[in-house]
Design an enzyme around this catalytic site. Sequence first.
Site, PDB file in Angstrom:
ATOM      1  N   ASN A 139       0.841  -1.187   0.000  1.00  0.00           N
ATOM      2  CA  ASN A 139       0.000   0.000   0.000  1.00  0.00           C
ATOM      3  C   ASN A 139       0.879   1.241   0.000  1.00  0.00           C
ATOM      4  O   ASN A 139       2.112   1.142  -0.043  1.00  0.00           O
ATOM      5  CB  ASN A 139      -0.960  -0.015   1.200  1.00  0.00           C
ATOM      6  N   ASP A 144      -4.411  -6.393   4.553  1.00  0.00           N
ATOM      7  CA  ASP A 144      -5.487  -7.228   5.081  1.00  0.00           C
ATOM      8  C   ASP A 144      -5.396  -8.666   4.576  1.00  0.00           C
ATOM      9  O   ASP A 144      -5.842  -9.594   5.253  1.00  0.00           O
ATOM     10  CB  ASP A 144      -6.845  -6.641   4.706  1.00  0.00           C
ATOM     11  N   LYS A 181       9.411 -16.651 -10.658  1.00  0.00           N
ATOM     12  CA  LYS A 181       8.668 -15.519 -11.204  1.00  0.00           C
ATOM     13  C   LYS A 181       7.555 -16.007 -12.119  1.00  0.00           C
ATOM     14  O   LYS A 181       7.775 -16.836 -13.014  1.00  0.00           O
ATOM     15  CB  LYS A 181       9.611 -14.605 -11.984  1.00  0.00           C
TER      16      LYS A 181
END
Length: 402
Positions: A212, A281, A291
């Site tokens: 975030n 969350d 990858k």
Amino acid sequence: MQQTLASKRILLGISGGIAAYKSADLVRRLKERGAEVRVILTDAAQQFITPLTLQAVSGNPVSHSLLDPAAEAAMGHIELAKWADLILIAPASADLIARLAHGLANDLLSTCVLASSAPVAVAPAMNQQMYKNIATQKNIATLSEHKFHIFGPGSGAQACGDVGAGRMLEPLELTALTERLFTPVKNLQGLHFTITAGPTREAIDPVRYISNHSSGKMGYALAAAAAKAGARVTLISGPVQLPTPAGVDRIDVLSAEQMLQAALAAAVTADIFIGCAAVADYRVAEIATDKLKKGSENELQLKLVKNPDIIATVAALQQQRPFTVGFAAETRNVLDYARQKLLNKRLDMICANDVSGSQIGFNSEQNAVSVIWRGGELDLPVQAKQQLAEQLIALISQHYQA
């Protein structure tokens, strides 16, 4: 009335705006608490309130001329600048804020600000659209960077008929904020704070992750403020580009699981736990060992599972539970969600802030919070995060010690 400002010398600057009518009451409130108040009026301010009114309520002559022949050596701005323990500007118009941000000294008030080593607090007051204008926001941010204290503004109906942010705070609110500037944080020696800060990163594969926009600035400011007041501070930090505050023990983590383990280890010896981190969350159920390659499909589905709730886990400790303070960063219904989290997670206090815009919150140098506890709430207006952190540490410590 308690003399919380006894012997304090406050230089009140008044700029042009309809909110100047409140300044006479502000002078009275400051004097009730023991302050000596002297007033400077700008030319525009004299169109809204007279020098005679302010002289009557302050008990001192009112100044307005940069070069006053009656002043000692005609250098009134130097006399006043040296006299003041605090320069409080209320109301502070958009024009005056712009001039202060750019270091102009073209009237008595702006010159006193430049010539004084005293702290300066400004209470913005203007039309809501003027306040939202990017130029005004940049000017306020500049003042915050220069260590000015920003008192407000408030929100509500305005004289022009608009509704929004831009109202000058009420005299009692400004008086309370002024009192806090002169009230040092109690010595916190012997107390152990554990503070989480920054984002977490939840790996998708070896090169990608979910995260975030948290910069960690608020949590780091809290750690610095607590350490400055004498507390022992453990800072559990997600990945950020910030230096460790002086006197702070820092533990670096990446994921929510890592932060939880570090938090539980530190919480059992902490007196106060502040969960300021922006914890993801959810995390990816299965992290790819290599990858992930882009295939021919237009979609990629990831299965996410819920992360542990760190602040609720700490608050639920049965033994050696610390005084627990959470943060609620929301984009709507901010206070409602915060009150619900306070109860659901059994916290002692929660700090709610609106991160829907760019003016405060993530990555900004400023913030504003509403602090909520059982039986009370307090709004702390927009200001530099370090100043806000000092007020929060004082408030949290006060409730802990009570």
